[in-house]
Scaffold this motif. Structure first.
Motif, mmCIF file in Angstrom:
data_model
loop_
_atom_site.group_PDB
_atom_site.id
_atom_site.type_symbol
_atom_site.label_atom_id
_atom_site.label_comp_id
_atom_site.label_asym_id
_atom_site.label_seq_id
_atom_site.Cartn_x
_atom_site.Cartn_y
_atom_site.Cartn_z
ATOM 1 N N LEU A 171 -10.223 2.642 -34.586
ATOM 2 C CA LEU A 171 -9.010 2.141 -35.193
ATOM 3 C C LEU A 171 -8.141 1.628 -34.120
ATOM 4 O O LEU A 171 -7.719 2.191 -33.460
ATOM 5 N N GLU A 172 -8.397 0.285 -34.020
ATOM 6 C CA GLU A 172 -7.464 -0.333 -32.965
ATOM 7 C C GLU A 172 -6.572 -1.063 -33.392
ATOM 8 O O GLU A 172 -6.217 -1.523 -34.411
ATOM 9 N N GLY A 173 -5.725 -1.678 -32.474
ATOM 10 C CA GLY A 173 -4.605 -2.470 -32.552
ATOM 11 C C GLY A 173 -3.380 -1.827 -33.817
ATOM 12 O O GLY A 173 -2.752 -2.461 -34.469
ATOM 13 N N LEU A 174 -3.173 -0.646 -33.680
ATOM 14 C CA LEU A 174 -2.117 0.295 -34.543
ATOM 15 C C LEU A 174 -1.013 -0.110 -34.378
ATOM 16 O O LEU A 174 -0.138 0.147 -35.145
ATOM 17 N N VAL A 175 -0.569 -0.628 -33.017
ATOM 18 C CA VAL A 175 0.709 -1.171 -32.725
ATOM 19 C C VAL A 175 0.857 -2.316 -33.548
ATOM 20 O O VAL A 175 0.124 -3.324 -32.974
#
Length: 196
Positions: A171-175
């Motif tokens: 799960l990438e780019g959560l910010v």
């Protein structure tokens, strides 16, 4: 006696963490009993000098020795599970300190691995294992392509225990994420397919 799933979580965001939400959804689909080892809610004690010395003794201490008590409990949780799910954030390109401490307790010479001329040999039975890695930035796709030391490190740890083919989902780019959390979870479940 075995338990169905051991869920090891390491996010300081606890139940709000997207990785933890995905892990619980997957574990509930598997059915059976589940034991949760929440390393943020119940932090592990730091390694002590006595524990470090015990690992280097020529004749290993018996498993019942109090110095090995926490390590033994964590290993037994792992030993008596049919499936393992680890949900962890990536902190500064690697695993968070809470998960590293768990690793240091369960990766124990003469107990979960044995030394051999070709390297360390795992002593635990293989089992289906899923690792959910959450990161604020991107390390596989996207524009930033940050380093990822977590995956090879944790894969080596699990192989050393005897877990041969852990599966990783990211799960990438959560910010500053562009997708809604439910969409990201649904996409990750679709990637995993029927195996999980």
């Amino acid at each position: 006696m075995t338990i169905g799933t051991l869920l090891v979580t390491a996010s300081p965001h606890r139940d709000e963490a997207l990785g933890n939400r995905l892990a619980r959804q997957i574990a509930s689909r598997m059915g059976g009993d589940m034991v949760v080892r929440d390393l943020a809610a119940e932090p592990l004690a730091p390694l002590t000098m006595d524990y470090a010395r015990a690992l280097t003794l020529r004749d290993p201490l018996p498993r019942s020795n109090a110095t090995l008590g926490l390590s033994e409990r964590l290993i037994e949780e792992l030993e008596f599970t049919d499936r393992l799910i680890i949900a962890t954030p990536m902190h500064n390109f690697g695993m968070p300190a809470a998960l590293k401490l768990w690793v240091d307790y369960v990766l124990r010479i003469h107990r979960t691995f044995a030394p051999a001329p070709q390297g360390k040999v795992g002593l635990l039975a293989d089992r289906p294992t899923l690792v959910i890695v959450s990161s604020g930035g991107f390390h596989r796709t996207g524009e930033s392509k940050q380093p990822n030391f977590l995956t090879p490190h944790l894969e080596s740890v699990l192989n050393t225990l005897g877990i041969r083919a852990p599966e990783f989902v990211y799960l990438e780019g959560l910010v500053g994420r562009r997708s809604a959390p439910e969409t990201m979870i649904a996409e990750a479940v679709a990637v995993l397919g029927d195996a999980w």
